[in-house]
Scaffold this motif. Structure first.
Motif, short mmCIF file in Angstrom:
data_model
loop_
_atom_site.label_atom_id
_atom_site.label_comp_id
_atom_site.label_asym_id
_atom_site.label_seq_id
_atom_site.Cartn_x
_atom_site.Cartn_y
_atom_site.Cartn_z
N ILE A 194 -72.55 51.00 90.53
CA ILE A 194 -72.92 50.74 89.15
C ILE A 194 -72.01 51.53 88.21
O ILE A 194 -71.86 52.75 88.36
N LEU A 195 -71.42 50.84 87.24
CA LEU A 195 -70.60 51.48 86.20
C LEU A 195 -71.21 51.14 84.85
O LEU A 195 -71.30 49.96 84.49
N VAL A 196 -71.62 52.15 84.11
CA VAL A 196 -72.20 51.93 82.78
C VAL A 196 -71.15 52.33 81.75
O VAL A 196 -70.85 53.51 81.57
N THR A 197 -70.58 51.33 81.09
CA THR A 197 -69.54 51.54 80.10
C THR A 197 -70.05 51.09 78.74
O THR A 197 -71.23 50.77 78.59
N GLY A 198 -69.19 51.03 77.75
CA GLY A 198 -69.65 50.54 76.46
C GLY A 198 -68.56 50.49 75.42
O GLY A 198 -67.45 50.99 75.62
N VAL A 199 -68.90 49.90 74.29
CA VAL A 199 -67.97 49.73 73.18
C VAL A 199 -68.43 50.51 71.96
O VAL A 199 -67.80 50.44 70.91
#
Length: 481
Positions: free
Chosen positions: A437-442
């Motif tokens: 799981i990779l939790v990224t964002g903008v």
């Protein structure tokens, strides 16, 4: 107090070789050339008031799903693209429409699932916005509008990253890509578990990118490795079987508002730290973050002190918090001289990583029952829970993602915790236990998601798109584990 220990701190240099410099520059050029179209597509999505809450017109959510599906089909890389719904719980009611798509992996390449959501929070009062919430407006280097950051920019980061990859590598990819653009994340993802089971064959992947989080600042990327869970419910406090004149009986019988205020006050210590026995903290090592930064990012007024104990980021990432988010009582304008028989409030608690949400709810319920003043009657209903989350950062997907972020941003990413919750991640792990799981964002600290004047920093967005495109290119070149 029991603590769960882990480290949340600036990342070390990612393992593995850097991506081919020529490929990276080609991707950078493709992202830049496609950016006007990306922003145009994003503004079209922001104009759709796709609020998934029960009191709003869900035709807009359906329109949003159709628009997203059209964008996905236009990429020309997926074997199938669908708009689908799933049942909520065990009943017959269906959740909001989601877009799902898949292309099969070939020649030993992994499959990556790209997640975001196309529904948005209610806008609140128009007068609190500097421009209309569903009329995307560019001011300076930020695009303003409800969903401009959370999470229609997440949707477009996936679309734009795949576009750039196709521009550079062609549509005949070996990389497997699955896509899941949810339609009810802001309303509790009520059909999420059923949706995963129903669409398992379409969604199964080796790595999952959840584009719904934050960056450290506008110049520094972040990978979210810790998320608090949540417990929310309605608390009703009743002391009388009917209303009475406050002048006639005030001072002799406790009205429900008095009992509610006294009961709520027991939830916190004098410094604002949570005072509920059984709610635990996690022992996270956090980066430097001072009170001045807290004030700048939150709008905390001069003279108003922060609450809680420990480092500021530990209070946000690693300790429980309790907030009263709503009260059912007469407004000031409609107030009369009346002893209220009953008052209802909405409580939202955030749960530290490492604690089970059901256990936390029991601690809250037991506390409220035990501290009810004057023998007031307590009722708790409309309960919702979500599990906290800690990322295993030892896998190859995290190393590849950090390398791609470093290349795209020109800075190493920071491992961060987030005070908010993404409860469905626990359901993703349950359904796909072997996936990374990779939790990224903008988003950045001034995006103001869920608040008036929500905005997207265009520089952050551009770099986030490039980072995801570079990550996908790394996986396209990857074979084996």
């Amino acid at each position: 107090m029991t603590e769960t220990r882990t480290d949340v701190q600036p990342a070390r240099e990612p393992a593995g070789a850097h991506a081919d410099a020529t490929t990276l520059e080609q991707l950078r050029a493709a992202v830049e050339a496609g950016f006007p179209l990306t922003i145009a597509d994003l503004t079209r999505l922001v104009r759709i008031p796709s609020v998934s809450w029960g009191a709003f017109d869900h035709e807009h959510v359906a329109t949003s799903a159709e628009s997203v599906a059209e964008l996905v089909r236009g990429l020309g890389v997926f074997d199938e693209v669908h708009i689908r719904r799933a049942r909520i719980g065990e009943g017959d009611e269906l959740g909001q429409p989601a877009v799902v798509a898949r292309r099969a992996a070939r020649n030993g390449r992994p499959t990556v699932l790209l997640y975001a959501h196309h529904d948005v929070q209610p806008p609140g009062r128009d007068e609190d916005w500097e421009s209309a919430p569903f009329e995307p407006t560019l001011r300076g280097d930020r695009l303003y509008g409800r969903g401009a950051a959370d999470d229609k920019a997440g949707v477009m980061s996936h679309v734009a990253a795949v576009r750039a990859l196709v521009e550079v590598a062609g549509a005949d990819l070996d990389l497997g890509i699955a896509l899941f653009i949810e339609g009810e994340e802001e309303f509790g993802s009520r059909s999420f578990a059923n949706f995963l089971r129903d669409q398992r064959d379409l969604l199964e992947a080796d790595a999952i990118v959840v584009a719904d989080s934050n960056n450290w600042d506008v110049d520094t990327p972040a990978l979210t490795v810790a998320l608090r869970g949540n417990v929310t419910f309605r608390l009703t406090v009743t002391t009388l079987d009917h209303a009475s004149h406050s002048g006639m009986f005030g001072g002799a019988v406790p009205d429900a508002m008095l009992a509610t205020v006294r009961l709520l006050d027991t939830l916190w210590d004098a410094d604002g730290a949570v005072a509920v026995e059984g709610l635990r903290s996690a022992g996270l090592t956090t980066p430097e973050y001072d009170e001045a930064q807290l004030r700048a990012e939150t709008g905390l007024l001069d003279g108003v002190a922060p609450i809680g104990r420990g480092s500021i980021l530990s209070r946000i990432w690693a300790q429980p918090s309790i907030t009263v988010t709503g009260v059912d009582a007469p407004s000031v304008a409609n107030a009369s001289n009346t002893l209220l028989p009953s008052v209802a409030v909405r409580l939202s608690a955030r749960i530290a990583p490492g604690q089970d949400a059901a256990e936390a709810f029991e601690a809250l319920r037991d506390h409220l029952v035990a501290h009810a003043p004057f023998g007031a009657r307590i009722e708790i209903d409309d309960v919702d829970t979500g599990q906290p989350f800690l990322v295993d950062t030892s896998g190859w997907a995290v190393a590849e993602a950090k390398a791609a972020m470093t290349e795209a941003w020109g800075r190493e990413p920071v491992d961060i915790g987030v005070g908010g919750s993404i409860p469905f991640i626990a359901e993703l792990i349950e359904e796909f236990p072997s996936a990374q799981i990779l939790v990224t964002g903008v988003e950045d600290p001034d995006s103001r998601a869920h608040s008036p004047n929500e905005s997207l920093h265009l520089g952050v967005f551009r770099r986030a798109v490039l980072a995801e495109a570079a990550f996908l290119a790394r996986l396209e070149a990857r074979t084996g584990e």
